[in-house]
Design a protein around this motif. Structure first.
Motif, PDB file in Angstrom:
ATOM      1  N   MET A 134       0.856  -1.353   0.029  1.00 29.60           N
ATOM      2  CA  MET A 134       0.070   0.035  -0.022  1.00 29.60           C
ATOM      3  C   MET A 134       0.979   1.102  -0.078  1.00 29.60           C
ATOM      4  O   MET A 134       1.828   1.234   0.905  1.00 29.60           O
ATOM      5  N   THR A 135       0.467   2.095  -0.882  1.00 28.32           N
ATOM      6  CA  THR A 135       1.318   3.264  -0.987  1.00 28.32           C
ATOM      7  C   THR A 135       1.008   4.110   0.396  1.00 28.32           C
ATOM      8  O   THR A 135      -0.222   4.483   0.550  1.00 28.32           O
ATOM      9  N   HIS A 136       1.938   4.767   0.891  1.00 30.61           N
ATOM     10  CA  HIS A 136       1.890   5.759   2.060  1.00 30.61           C
ATOM     11  C   HIS A 136       2.142   7.157   1.706  1.00 30.61           C
ATOM     12  O   HIS A 136       3.506   7.422   1.316  1.00 30.61           O
ATOM     13  N   PHE A 137       1.301   7.994   1.898  1.00 27.22           N
ATOM     14  CA  PHE A 137       1.611   9.466   1.729  1.00 27.22           C
ATOM     15  C   PHE A 137       1.809   9.958   3.032  1.00 27.22           C
ATOM     16  O   PHE A 137       1.212   9.702   3.894  1.00 27.22           O
ATOM     17  N   TRP A 138       2.825  11.240   3.263  1.00 29.95           N
ATOM     18  CA  TRP A 138       3.134  11.805   4.393  1.00 29.95           C
ATOM     19  C   TRP A 138       3.006  13.135   3.933  1.00 29.95           C
ATOM     20  O   TRP A 138       3.841  13.903   3.460  1.00 29.95           O
ATOM     21  N   MET A 139       2.208  13.963   4.321  1.00 30.01           N
ATOM     22  CA  MET A 139       2.030  15.564   4.167  1.00 30.01           C
ATOM     23  C   MET A 139       2.615  16.168   5.415  1.00 30.01           C
ATOM     24  O   MET A 139       2.183  16.321   6.609  1.00 30.01           O
ATOM     25  N   ARG A 140       3.664  16.990   5.081  1.00 32.76           N
ATOM     26  CA  ARG A 140       4.470  17.550   5.714  1.00 32.76           C
ATOM     27  C   ARG A 140       4.129  18.953   6.314  1.00 32.76           C
ATOM     28  O   ARG A 140       3.225  19.566   5.726  1.00 32.76           O
ATOM     29  N   ALA A 141       4.084  19.305   7.509  1.00 33.96           N
ATOM     30  CA  ALA A 141       4.008  20.746   7.969  1.00 33.96           C
ATOM     31  C   ALA A 141       4.846  21.712   7.237  1.00 33.96           C
ATOM     32  O   ALA A 141       6.181  21.572   7.060  1.00 33.96           O
ATOM     33  N   GLU A 142       4.517  22.587   6.626  1.00 37.04           N
ATOM     34  CA  GLU A 142       5.347  23.849   6.059  1.00 37.04           C
ATOM     35  C   GLU A 142       6.018  24.650   7.109  1.00 37.04           C
ATOM     36  O   GLU A 142       5.358  25.088   8.029  1.00 37.04           O
ATOM     37  N   SER A 143       7.308  24.929   6.734  1.00 34.20           N
ATOM     38  CA  SER A 143       8.074  25.411   7.587  1.00 34.20           C
ATOM     39  C   SER A 143       8.308  27.050   7.407  1.00 34.20           C
ATOM     40  O   SER A 143       8.878  27.539   8.161  1.00 34.20           O
ATOM     41  N   ARG A 144       8.041  27.490   6.168  1.00 35.05           N
ATOM     42  CA  ARG A 144       8.444  28.862   5.809  1.00 35.05           C
ATOM     43  C   ARG A 144       7.460  29.719   6.608  1.00 35.05           C
ATOM     44  O   ARG A 144       6.228  29.811   6.950  1.00 35.05           O
ATOM     45  N   ASP A 145       7.993  30.877   7.012  1.00 41.31           N
ATOM     46  CA  ASP A 145       7.181  32.022   7.496  1.00 41.31           C
ATOM     47  C   ASP A 145       6.006  32.586   6.624  1.00 41.31           C
ATOM     48  O   ASP A 145       6.141  32.647   5.302  1.00 41.31           O
ATOM     49  N   ASN A 146       5.021  32.361   7.206  1.00 40.05           N
ATOM     50  CA  ASN A 146       3.814  32.872   6.494  1.00 40.05           C
ATOM     51  C   ASN A 146       2.975  31.945   5.697  1.00 40.05           C
ATOM     52  O   ASN A 146       2.261  32.436   4.625  1.00 40.05           O
ATOM     53  N   GLU A 147       3.461  30.695   5.602  1.00 43.94           N
ATOM     54  CA  GLU A 147       2.937  29.644   4.808  1.00 43.94           C
ATOM     55  C   GLU A 147       1.741  29.058   5.415  1.00 43.94           C
ATOM     56  O   GLU A 147       1.950  28.331   6.403  1.00 43.94           O
ATOM     57  N   GLN A 148       0.820  29.000   4.816  1.00 43.11           N
ATOM     58  CA  GLN A 148      -0.609  28.449   5.289  1.00 43.11           C
ATOM     59  C   GLN A 148      -1.197  27.602   4.365  1.00 43.11           C
ATOM     60  O   GLN A 148      -2.187  26.796   4.993  1.00 43.11           O
ATOM     61  N   ARG A 149      -0.732  27.725   3.217  1.00 47.19           N
ATOM     62  CA  ARG A 149      -1.138  26.430   2.205  1.00 47.19           C
ATOM     63  C   ARG A 149      -0.951  24.884   2.455  1.00 47.19           C
ATOM     64  O   ARG A 149       0.045  24.739   3.579  1.00 47.19           O
ATOM     65  N   ALA A 150      -1.471  24.082   1.821  1.00 46.92           N
ATOM     66  CA  ALA A 150      -1.625  22.622   2.133  1.00 46.92           C
ATOM     67  C   ALA A 150      -1.403  22.142   0.664  1.00 46.92           C
ATOM     68  O   ALA A 150      -2.097  22.578  -0.138  1.00 46.92           O
TER      69      ALA A 150
ATOM     70  N   LEU B  82      -2.875  19.301  -0.095  1.00 42.71           N
ATOM     71  CA  LEU B  82      -3.939  18.337  -0.127  1.00 42.71           C
ATOM     72  C   LEU B  82      -4.844  19.045   0.776  1.00 42.71           C
ATOM     73  O   LEU B  82      -4.647  19.214   2.013  1.00 42.71           O
ATOM     74  N   THR B  83      -6.240  19.094   0.524  1.00 43.72           N
ATOM     75  CA  THR B  83      -7.365  19.360   1.346  1.00 43.72           C
ATOM     76  C   THR B  83      -7.882  18.044   1.995  1.00 43.72           C
ATOM     77  O   THR B  83      -7.567  16.976   1.600  1.00 43.72           O
ATOM     78  N   PRO B  84      -8.640  18.431   3.178  1.00 44.20           N
ATOM     79  CA  PRO B  84      -9.148  17.097   3.819  1.00 44.20           C
ATOM     80  C   PRO B  84     -10.039  16.426   2.743  1.00 44.20           C
ATOM     81  O   PRO B  84     -10.249  15.104   3.011  1.00 44.20           O
ATOM     82  N   ASP B  85     -10.878  16.871   1.869  1.00 42.06           N
ATOM     83  CA  ASP B  85     -11.458  16.153   0.715  1.00 42.06           C
ATOM     84  C   ASP B  85     -10.787  15.141  -0.074  1.00 42.06           C
ATOM     85  O   ASP B  85     -10.954  14.214  -0.158  1.00 42.06           O
ATOM     86  N   GLY B  86      -9.460  15.705  -0.491  1.00 38.71           N
ATOM     87  CA  GLY B  86      -8.459  15.076  -1.275  1.00 38.71           C
ATOM     88  C   GLY B  86      -8.041  13.882  -0.105  1.00 38.71           C
ATOM     89  O   GLY B  86      -7.781  12.694  -0.666  1.00 38.71           O
ATOM     90  N   ALA B  87      -7.792  14.476   0.961  1.00 40.26           N
ATOM     91  CA  ALA B  87      -7.353  13.064   1.829  1.00 40.26           C
ATOM     92  C   ALA B  87      -8.198  12.267   1.930  1.00 40.26           C
ATOM     93  O   ALA B  87      -7.726  10.764   1.927  1.00 40.26           O
ATOM     94  N   ALA B  88      -9.581  12.295   1.927  1.00 44.37           N
ATOM     95  CA  ALA B  88     -10.497  11.283   2.331  1.00 44.37           C
ATOM     96  C   ALA B  88     -10.764  10.532   0.860  1.00 44.37           C
ATOM     97  O   ALA B  88     -10.743   9.313   0.944  1.00 44.37           O
ATOM     98  N   ALA B  89     -10.523  11.282  -0.198  1.00 40.25           N
ATOM     99  CA  ALA B  89     -10.538  10.303  -1.389  1.00 40.25           C
ATOM    100  C   ALA B  89      -9.213   9.581  -1.601  1.00 40.25           C
ATOM    101  O   ALA B  89      -9.521   8.396  -1.914  1.00 40.25           O
ATOM    102  N   LEU B  90      -8.193   9.947  -1.080  1.00 37.84           N
ATOM    103  CA  LEU B  90      -6.928   9.079  -1.034  1.00 37.84           C
ATOM    104  C   LEU B  90      -7.133   7.860  -0.303  1.00 37.84           C
ATOM    105  O   LEU B  90      -6.833   6.608  -0.712  1.00 37.84           O
ATOM    106  N   ILE B  91      -7.545   8.092   0.961  1.00 30.83           N
ATOM    107  CA  ILE B  91      -7.977   7.089   1.997  1.00 30.83           C
ATOM    108  C   ILE B  91      -8.892   6.117   1.450  1.00 30.83           C
ATOM    109  O   ILE B  91      -8.868   4.855   1.593  1.00 30.83           O
ATOM    110  N   GLY B  92      -9.991   6.814   0.884  1.00 29.05           N
ATOM    111  CA  GLY B  92     -11.018   5.863   0.422  1.00 29.05           C
ATOM    112  C   GLY B  92     -10.495   4.914  -1.081  1.00 29.05           C
ATOM    113  O   GLY B  92     -11.248   3.680  -0.996  1.00 29.05           O
ATOM    114  N   ALA B  93      -9.518   5.307  -1.521  1.00 26.91           N
ATOM    115  CA  ALA B  93      -9.066   4.435  -2.509  1.00 26.91           C
ATOM    116  C   ALA B  93      -7.972   3.580  -2.187  1.00 26.91           C
ATOM    117  O   ALA B  93      -7.521   2.889  -2.898  1.00 26.91           O
TER     118      ALA B  93
END
Length: 76
Positions: A1-17, A19-30
């Motif tokens: 099984m493929t394992h994805f690991w989404m890291r926390a971003e460490s740059r100042d003022n970076e709030q993006r991700a 993968l969204t939670p909906d995308g996460a649910a789709a990956l897990i569902g697959a």
């Protein structure tokens, strides 16, 4: 099984991700495994990823991820 690991971003003022939670649910569902690092600055709450079925890891722990994990992060 493929394992994805989404890291926390460490740059100042970076709030993006990468993968969204909906995308996460789709990956897990697959049938993929997903670990999401906790983040105090991400615009999307960690709890939403937990609710989608992701495993939660401490912020900055991605260097210790399993060797076969695909690390997800933002590129400048």
């Amino acid at each position: 099984m493929t394992h994805f690991w989404m890291r926390a971003e460490s740059r100042d003022n970076e709030q993006r991700a990468p993968l969204t939670p909906d995308g996460a649910a789709a990956l897990i569902g697959a049938g993929y495994r997903l670990t999401v690092e906790d983040s105090a600055t991400r615009i999307l709450p960690t709890g939403a990823y937990r609710d989608a079925g992701a495993e939660i890891a401490p912020e900055g722990s991605w260097p210790g991820a399993p060797g076969d994990a695909v690390i997800l992060g933002l590129k400048e």
